[in-house]
Design a protein around this motif. Sequence first.
Motif, PDB file in Angstrom:
ATOM      1  N   MET A   7       0.835  -1.200   0.000  1.00  0.00           N
ATOM      2  CA  MET A   7       0.000   0.000   0.000  1.00  0.00           C
ATOM      3  C   MET A   7       0.870   1.251   0.000  1.00  0.00           C
ATOM      4  N   LEU A   8       1.841   1.296   0.895  1.00  0.00           N
ATOM      5  CA  LEU A   8       2.695   2.471   1.028  1.00  0.00           C
ATOM      6  C   LEU A   8       3.610   2.666  -0.180  1.00  0.00           C
ATOM      7  N   ALA A   9       3.909   1.578  -0.895  1.00  0.00           N
ATOM      8  CA  ALA A   9       4.760   1.650  -2.084  1.00  0.00           C
ATOM      9  C   ALA A   9       3.970   1.967  -3.346  1.00  0.00           C
ATOM     10  N   GLY A  10       2.645   2.099  -3.221  1.00  0.00           N
ATOM     11  CA  GLY A  10       1.826   2.394  -4.384  1.00  0.00           C
ATOM     12  C   GLY A  10       1.527   1.179  -5.246  1.00  0.00           C
ATOM     13  N   GLU A  11       1.750  -0.007  -4.687  1.00  0.00           N
ATOM     14  CA  GLU A  11       1.485  -1.254  -5.408  1.00  0.00           C
ATOM     15  C   GLU A  11       0.066  -1.732  -5.096  1.00  0.00           C
ATOM     16  N   PRO A  12      -0.528  -2.555  -5.973  1.00  0.00           N
ATOM     17  CA  PRO A  12      -1.835  -3.144  -5.645  1.00  0.00           C
ATOM     18  C   PRO A  12      -1.740  -3.962  -4.357  1.00  0.00           C
ATOM     19  N   PHE A  13      -2.766  -3.865  -3.504  1.00  0.00           N
ATOM     20  CA  PHE A  13      -2.758  -4.560  -2.218  1.00  0.00           C
ATOM     21  C   PHE A  13      -4.177  -4.992  -1.868  1.00  0.00           C
ATOM     22  N   GLU A  14      -4.266  -5.916  -0.910  1.00  0.00           N
ATOM     23  CA  GLU A  14      -5.553  -6.401  -0.421  1.00  0.00           C
ATOM     24  C   GLU A  14      -6.017  -5.507   0.719  1.00  0.00           C
ATOM     25  N   THR A  15      -7.077  -4.773   0.485  1.00  0.00           N
ATOM     26  CA  THR A  15      -7.547  -3.790   1.451  1.00  0.00           C
ATOM     27  C   THR A  15      -8.090  -4.419   2.732  1.00  0.00           C
ATOM     28  N   MET A  16      -8.533  -5.663   2.677  1.00  0.00           N
ATOM     29  CA  MET A  16      -9.111  -6.309   3.861  1.00  0.00           C
ATOM     30  C   MET A  16      -8.066  -7.062   4.696  1.00  0.00           C
ATOM     31  N   GLU A 124      -6.847  -2.847  -4.209  1.00  0.00           N
ATOM     32  CA  GLU A 124      -6.815  -1.398  -4.372  1.00  0.00           C
ATOM     33  C   GLU A 124      -5.377  -0.957  -4.597  1.00  0.00           C
ATOM     34  N   GLN A 125      -5.236   0.307  -4.898  1.00  0.00           N
ATOM     35  CA  GLN A 125      -3.927   0.911  -5.058  1.00  0.00           C
ATOM     36  C   GLN A 125      -4.027   2.341  -4.542  1.00  0.00           C
ATOM     37  N   CYS A 126      -2.944   2.885  -4.043  1.00  0.00           N
ATOM     38  CA  CYS A 126      -2.946   4.255  -3.533  1.00  0.00           C
ATOM     39  C   CYS A 126      -1.859   5.064  -4.218  1.00  0.00           C
ATOM     40  N   LYS A 127      -2.169   6.335  -4.448  1.00  0.00           N
ATOM     41  CA  LYS A 127      -1.212   7.243  -5.069  1.00  0.00           C
ATOM     42  C   LYS A 127      -1.071   8.476  -4.189  1.00  0.00           C
ATOM     43  N   GLU A 128       0.170   8.804  -3.877  1.00  0.00           N
ATOM     44  CA  GLU A 128       0.484   9.932  -2.998  1.00  0.00           C
ATOM     45  C   GLU A 128      -0.052  11.249  -3.557  1.00  0.00           C
ATOM     46  N   ILE A 129      -0.427  12.135  -2.644  1.00  0.00           N
ATOM     47  CA  ILE A 129      -0.896  13.481  -2.979  1.00  0.00           C
ATOM     48  C   ILE A 129       0.001  14.479  -2.261  1.00  0.00           C
ATOM     49  N   ALA A 130       0.329  15.578  -2.948  1.00  0.00           N
ATOM     50  CA  ALA A 130       1.127  16.640  -2.329  1.00  0.00           C
ATOM     51  C   ALA A 130       0.489  17.988  -2.640  1.00  0.00           C
TER      52      ALA A 130
END
Length: 184
Positions: A7-16, A124-130
């Motif tokens: 998640m922190l690396a911006g890779e697909p991960f299992e949200t549960m 899911e995947q997460c992308k950093e915001i600044a």
Amino acid sequence: MTEKEKMLAGEPFETMDRQLAEERRLASERLGRLNALSIDAEGYRKAVTELMPNAAADCLVRPPFHCDYGYNLYIGSEGFINFDCVILDGAPVRIGNHVLIGPAVQIYTFTHPMDYRERRQGIEQCKEIAIGDDCWIGGGAVICPGVILGQRVVVGAGSVVTKSFPDDVVVAGNPARVIRRLDF
């Protein structure tokens, strides 16, 4: 890699994932404490610090406030977040110094696969915001995953920001576009 590391690396991960679920539960408890206080109440500063250890000591977050984890929020000096803001912080959200965030602003780092079969799997995947120093995000604006706003950007109320913008611009609309440049 653990699901959190993905998640922190911006890779697909299992949200549960169990670890992530527990961290969201803990953040929910901390949010409950924060949201029960006003900004001048005894214990307010401690509640902010427990939820958001990476926020500046002088930032103000007006309850009610909502986030997923809290530890991914980096709020600079003299930052201000108004009522009813939602920040989904699966990836870091870096908010500069002297940033004003209006009421009901929504900041989302989470994104979902376009393929419905993958969405059904809970990936899911997460992308950093600044958000740069001295920005002003108008009430009800939405900041989408991966957006980077330069210094002194003004986002019009109700705008949907789907892409990044450079320093010293006013953006507005859905999707947001540059309305004018700011000359200082």
